[in-house]
Design an enzyme around this catalytic site. Structure first.
Site, PDB file in Angstrom:
ATOM      1  CG  ASP A  29      -0.962   1.828   7.038  1.00  0.00           C
ATOM      2  OD1 ASP A  29      -1.717   1.928   6.102  1.00  0.00           O
ATOM      3  OD2 ASP A  29      -0.606   3.138   7.694  1.00  0.00           O
ATOM      4  CG  ASP A  55      -4.186  -1.582   3.216  1.00  0.00           C
ATOM      5  OD1 ASP A  55      -4.407  -1.278   2.440  1.00  0.00           O
ATOM      6  OD2 ASP A  55      -3.510  -0.645   3.916  1.00  0.00           O
ATOM      7  CG  ASP A  63      -1.754   0.877   1.381  1.00  0.00           C
ATOM      8  OD1 ASP A  63      -2.366   1.402   0.421  1.00  0.00           O
ATOM      9  OD2 ASP A  63      -1.714   1.761   2.474  1.00  0.00           O
TER      10      ASP A  63
END
Length: 803
Positions: A691, A695, A492
């Site tokens: 995080d 996600d 990410d």
């Protein structure tokens, strides 16, 4: 936990609509929350007393039901912990839902009640999304108790039996040999017969269904060792002379069997704890939702109601700092909403009438009135919860190597034991049948997987400690095993590659203006704003030692910027729309702004007295450790893909700067999980590093999830690894550790299997016709100990591995 809405009103009063309330008529019975009562009384759920309904006693609403209390004290206790006092009712409700249970390794096994898988012996797991945390897994509680009690008996048994091999014979001499043998019976029997009983049950099931596994081997070996040892204590004369010591006693296997049971129990406890934690991710997601909503009634009155009572079409007030209760649309008001849990992006989004809002996102400083569009299971948060539940349930553990070995080893061992019995019975010396029986049992005992049981848990425990020292927290053995084989890493952007928080990165003055002056005017004006971008500008000015002034006539223009008067000069700060409204042309600065926007920065024009004075740029900066970590990850064989909610232009710019192989831009939570599924379908082994709440489904879907320790709790719960510092170089350490651990486990399994492979034929008596050598129980016990010691010492080498 649902927070009840309290009420001190009489139940016989008319009740406002919603929240599951009912009007009680005189002389009618009514069921409140499952507590039946007549028209005169109700049952206090805290103390159990009957409460008169006409006595003005306190009441509380919870999940659409009204509860009555004998006193304010009971009322307050219930408000603090309603689930505690309704536990029985909730368990009954959960049972009534018809929860199904399945095996994570064999998903085709589905049962109506918890139990063991008939194929592999693993505990069955509940299917679906858990509505409540109903306490610890009863099997985990049971196995933990068996492990600690088994350990308490095994330790003194080991001291008694193994100290003579180390040269300390005083303990056995003090008790005397015969007494020592009976002490071994007393200490070993509870461990084998009680602590190890579940393994005998699973072993029996495996033989009955012919799905042979590790439990087949354990139950067969431990059972044979125990029966052999009991007979050796009670009737040593039954054994041929070749199996007896000089004093007439026969070597025993109580300590070997007890150690095996205790170690396997430890492995089961570790596995059950890891599996129980997977449910924590779902509960963490459920806890993110608002517990109540503030509904605006048609007459204009407002009432706090449980979230479950919200209906599509309800008008709801979202106060500053509140969570948005459900998915809907703004009908009045203006505010900025933190949507990072959905998009992963740190910049709050301005919301005005007509804009959509999502449940569980956090409102800023403005007040909003919204209309509910999607409630309950239809909300985006509920869909994310379902995705996480499905992904975790679909992640069957890798078939453990020991199980695979056991499936082939058990028939071979049984076959060798039968052949040994026949050979000794036909061709053996007198008494032939006694030799035949002892040789067959010796084969079963020698096959008992003492070192095999140690091989994996010792390496995993050592690696877990080594990882913690290096800032890599390992959730379970499965994550270590999978990560050594991963070839594709999805990262990410926000919070993983970048810091995850807006920061002032540049001040670009126009000709004739000073950088400090432009920043001072911009930050002085933004001090009146509570927008996160304003916070970044003010914080950046303070870091650079710029002294700020007071602003007057401050005004926020939604979607454009802010205006005011600083040091007697009219100052405006905003985007291109504000510039157009003021009739200004950005010229060269507009081109500079567009170029920097392509790099992922947010640009704002500073206008002083009707002329452009410069630009200020705010961005989420890349972490200092990211470039070097990405280079190291490439060297370790990873293909790196960046998945982000950013637009493609920004994503490509960041990827090019960092040397990332591929990008996936404009992605939503469901998209990330789908990307991983597509890669897995193409044969890739995928790890995901993230995080945020957005996600969580992807972390659960990936072969290995890696959470940043600085991120959301639900991301951490969904992941197999957690990086304490939240930097990508932690992934480098995790990869090196996983590879070192898998090498270590394979070495341990080699030591264990070589012992078993060599020991079984020797125990069968293959050396007797050639050399007259018959393996005695003493030698077998010593060889077993040496094998286990080699495994332990090899596993401890992981403490010094360089990662």
């Amino acid at each position: 936990m649902d927070r009840p809405v309290t009420s001190m009103k009489r139940t016989t009063d008319s009740v406002a609509e919603g929240g599951g309330h009912h009007v009680l008529g005189a002389g009618h019975t009514h069921d409140h929350g499952g507590h039946a009562h007549d028209a005169a009384t109700a049952k206090d759920p805290v103390c159990g007393m009957s409460v008169p309904l006409d006595a003005g006693k306190p009441t509380a609403e919870h999940q659409g039901s009204t509860y009555h209390f004998c006193s304010q004290k009971c009322h307050d206790k219930f408000i603090a912990e309603p689930t505690r006092y309704l536990a029985g009712k909730q368990s009954a409700r959960a049972a009534s839902k018809g929860t199904k249970f399945t095996c994570p390794m064999h998903p085709e096994i589905v049962r109506d009640a918890p139990g063991d898988c008939p194929k592999c012996g693993m505990a069955l797991e509940p299917m679906g999304v858990p509505a409540e945390d109903e306490g610890p897994n009863p099997e985990l509680v049971d196995f933990t108790r068996r492990f600690w009690i088994g350990t308490a008996f095994t330790v003194p048994l080991l001291i008694l039996t193994m100290t003579p091999y180390l040269g300390y014979i005083g303990i056995r001499e003090w008790f005397g040999e015969q007494t020592s043998l009976w002490i071994e019976v007393v200490l070993g029997s509870p461990v084998i017969l009680w602590a190890g009983w579940p393994f005998f049950v699973r072993g029996y099931k495996s033989f009955r269904t012919m799905n042979l596994n590790m439990f087949s081997l354990i139950s067969m070996g431990v059972g044979a060792a125990y029966v052999f040892s009991i007979v050796a204590v009670v009737a040593p004369a039954l054994f041929p002379a070749g199996f007896r010591k000089e004093d007439g006693t026969v070597g025993l296997y109580f300590e070997a069997a007890a150690v095996i049971v205790t170690l396997v129990l430890l492995g089961q406890v570790m596995e059950l704890r890891a599996r129980e934690r997977t449910g924590s991710a779902i509960r963490a997601l459920l806890d993110m939702a608002a517990k109540t909503a503030r509904v605006i009634r048609p007459d204009g009155t407002e009432e706090e109601i449980p979230l479950e009572a919200v209906q599509v079409g309800d008008r709801l007030r979202v106060r500053p700092g509140d969570k948005v209760p459900v998915d809907g649309e703004v009908v009045d008001g203006r505010s900025s909403v933190d949507e990072s849990m959905i998009t992963g992006e740190p910049m709050p989004v301005e919301k005005i009438a007509g804009d959509p809002v999502t449940g569980a996102t956090i409102n800023g400083t403005g007040s909003l009135i919204m209309e509910a569009k999607r409630v309950g299971a239809d909300t985006l948060l509920a869909q994310i919860v379902e995705m996480v539940a499905n992904a975790q349930r679909s992640r069957a553990p890798i078939q453990k190597f020991a199980d695979m070995v056991a499936g082939r080893f058990v028939p071979a061992v049984v076959g060798i034991a039968i052949l040994a019995f026949i050979a000794w019975a036909v061709w053996g010396p007198a008494p032939a049948l006694a030799y035949a029986l002892v040789a067959a049992v010796a084969v079963l005992i020698i096959a008992c997987p003492c070192a095999l049981g140690l091989a994996t848990p010792m390496s995993i425990m050592t690696a877990t400690g080594r990882g913690a020292q290096a800032g890599v927290l390992i959730k379970n053995a499965e994550a270590l095993e999978r990560f050594a084989k991963v070839d594709t890493l999805i990262v990410d952007k926000t919070g993983t590659l970048t810091v995850g928080k807006p920061k002032l990165v540049a001040v670009l003055p126009a000709a004739g203006h000073d950088e400090a002056e432009v920043l001072r005017l911009a930050a002085s004006l933004e001090r009146g704003s509570e927008h996160p971008l304003a916070d970044a500008i003010v914080a950046g000015a303070e870091e650079r030692g710029v002294k700020l002034s007071n602003a007057k006539d401050f005004e926020a223009l939604t979607g454009k910027g802010v205006t005011g008067v600083v040091e007697g000069r009219a100052v405006a700060l905003g985007n291109a729309r504000l510039l157009a409204e003021l009739g200004l042309d950005g010229g060269q600065l507009s081109e500079t702004a567009n170029a920097r926007r392509d790099q992922g920065e947010t640009l704002m024009f500073v206008v002083v007295e009707g002329a452009i004075a410069g630009l200020v740029s705010v961005a989420d900066p890349v972490k200092e450790t990211t470039p070097a970590a990405l280079e190291a990850l490439h060297a370790l064989g990873f293909r790196i893909i960046m998945a982000t909610g950013d637009n493609e232009r920004t994503a490509r710019a960041v990827a090019a700067r960092l040397g990332i192989d591929e990008i996936r831009a404009d992605v939503l939570p469901a998209d990330k999980a789908r990307i991983i599924q597509d890669l897995q379908a193409a044969g890739s082994k995928v790890a995901m590093a993230g995080d945020g709440v957005n996600d969580a489904p992807a972390l659960a879907q990936a072969d290995v999830g890696i959470a940043m320790g600085t991120g959301a709790d639900v991301a951490i719960e969904s992941a197999g690894f957690t990086l304490v510092k939240g930097n990508l170089d932690g992934i480098v350490r995790a990869r090196r550790l996983s590879r070192a651990t898998m090498r270590n486990i394979k070495q341990n399994l080699f030591f264990a299997l070589v012992y078993n492979a060599a020991g079984v034929p020797i125990a069968a008596g293959v050396l007797y016709p050639f050399f007259g050598i018959l393996i005695g129980p003493i030698f077998a016990a010593f060889a077993m100990s040496a094998s286990s010691l080699s495994v332990v010492l090899n596993a401890l080498r992981l403490r010094r591995v360089r990662i």
